[in-house]
Enzyme design. Structure first.
Site, mmCIF file in Angstrom:
data_model
loop_
_atom_site.group_PDB
_atom_site.id
_atom_site.type_symbol
_atom_site.label_atom_id
_atom_site.label_comp_id
_atom_site.label_asym_id
_atom_site.label_seq_id
_atom_site.Cartn_x
_atom_site.Cartn_y
_atom_site.Cartn_z
ATOM 1 C CG ASN A 9 -1.753 1.199 1.385
ATOM 2 O OD1 ASN A 9 -1.826 2.018 0.466
ATOM 3 N ND2 ASN A 9 -2.400 1.355 2.538
ATOM 4 C CE LYS A 11 -0.337 3.311 4.677
ATOM 5 N NZ LYS A 11 -0.306 3.417 6.113
ATOM 6 C CG HIS A 98 -6.044 1.895 4.973
ATOM 7 N ND1 HIS A 98 -5.616 2.889 5.824
ATOM 8 C CD2 HIS A 98 -5.030 1.007 4.896
ATOM 9 C CE1 HIS A 98 -4.387 2.620 6.228
ATOM 10 N NE2 HIS A 98 -4.011 1.479 5.674
ATOM 11 C CD GLU A 100 -3.178 5.575 6.568
ATOM 12 O OE1 GLU A 100 -3.124 5.598 5.330
ATOM 13 O OE2 GLU A 100 -2.280 5.054 7.270
ATOM 14 C CD GLU A 170 -3.764 -2.545 7.204
ATOM 15 O OE1 GLU A 170 -2.627 -2.735 6.778
ATOM 16 O OE2 GLU A 170 -4.430 -1.545 6.933
ATOM 17 N N GLY A 176 2.136 2.272 10.749
ATOM 18 C CA GLY A 176 3.073 3.375 10.612
ATOM 19 C C GLY A 176 3.765 3.764 11.902
ATOM 20 C CB SER A 216 4.874 -1.795 11.953
ATOM 21 O OG SER A 216 4.448 -0.464 12.195
HETATM 22 P P1 PGA Z 1 2.535 0.287 7.677
HETATM 23 O O1 PGA Z 1 1.098 0.505 6.978
HETATM 24 O O2 PGA Z 1 3.081 -1.014 7.115
HETATM 25 O O3 PGA Z 1 3.338 1.482 7.262
HETATM 26 O O4 PGA Z 1 2.314 0.191 9.131
HETATM 27 C C1 PGA Z 1 0.217 -0.566 6.764
HETATM 28 C C2 PGA Z 1 -1.059 -0.064 6.162
HETATM 29 O O5 PGA Z 1 -1.505 1.028 6.517
HETATM 30 O O6 PGA Z 1 -1.657 -0.737 5.296
#
Ligand code: PGA
Length: 253
Positions: A9, A11, A98, A100, A170, A176, A216
């Protein structure tokens, strides 16, 4: 048998030139060493879908996904992108729900079931995300919330349609932050989700649905997470922006 999947992803990251470099490097490194049953998915920003699709067109293991789509079919929705448009590009996957999007754009039961339906209608496989924020886990309500998210976003689907869904668990506190769920925490929640899918759709159907872990994931922790019986791969954010690390993750599944 359910598929092993590693989805990147991206982003809102990378310029076009950087996207070319990242994709070419990944395509070069994801080679014969990768198991034949592993599906790699690059979920790029909308403007890079076509160039990335062209770069991986002849790569057997790599597919392309979007990070969102509109809940509407077509029409006067300035700034939106429809599932039909994505399908017309030959995009095969779309991330929906997601954390976000849930947090910044207030997406939940109000739009997610409609997005899931419209994606499926156009032949896209949704990567449906669920997961709890830190305060919910601290209260011990994480199972309840995740079950609610799955129920609200997916359980209007029939047995045929659910087969085209990929679930991504997640935990928001791991996204993140560099703080990964332990393998035990991931397995526990994946088993909860698999049990919930079994209750609704039966064991045969639930066993065929891939459940990815996200939060992560990196080259150092992927092997242990992916070794859990109900973890069928990962949805990778930060580490998917580095070709070598992402490829290491792909090779860990
Ligand atoms: P990350 O993000 O691996 O940077 O923690 C995962 C995601 O948001 O899909």
């Amino acid at each position: 048998m359910r598929k092993k999947i590693v989805a990147g992803n991206w982003k809102m990251n990378k310029t076009l030139d950087e996207a070319y470099v990242l994709t070419s490097e990944i395509a070069g490194m994801v080679n014969d060493e990768v198991r034949g049953d592993v599906q790699v998915i690059l979920c790029t920003p909308f403007p890079y879908l076509i160039p990335v699709l062209n770069l991986v067109a002849n790569h057997p293991a790599i597919a392309v996904g979007a990070q969102n789509c509109s809940e509407h079919e077509w029409g006067a929705y300035t700034g939106e992108t429809s599932a039909g448009m994505l399908a017309s590009l030959k995009v095969r996957y779309v991330i929906l729900g997601h954390s976000e999007r849930r947090h910044y754009f207030n997406e939940r039961g109000n739009v997610l079931p409609a997005k899931v339906d419209i994606a499926l209608k156009h032949g896209l496989s949704p990567i449906f995300c669920c997961g709890e924020p830190l305060e919910v886990r601290e209260k011990g309500d994480h199972e309840k919330l995740v079950r609610q998210q799955i129920n609200e976003g997916l359980f209007h689907l029939d047995e045929g349609a659910i087969q085209n869904i990929i679930v991504a668990y997640e935990p928001v506190w791991a996204i993140g932050t560099g703080k990964t769920a332990t393998a035990e925490q991931a397995q526990e929640m994946h088993a909860v989700i698999r049990r919930q899918l079994t209750e609704k759709y039966g064991k045969g159907n639930a066993e065929n649905i891939s459940i990815l872990y996200g939060g992560s994931v990196n080259a150092g922790n992927a092997k242990e997470l992916f070794a859990c019986p109900d973890v069928d791969g990962g949805l990778v954010g930060g580490a998917s922006l580095k070709s070598r690390e992402f490829t290491e993750i792909v090779k860990s599944v």
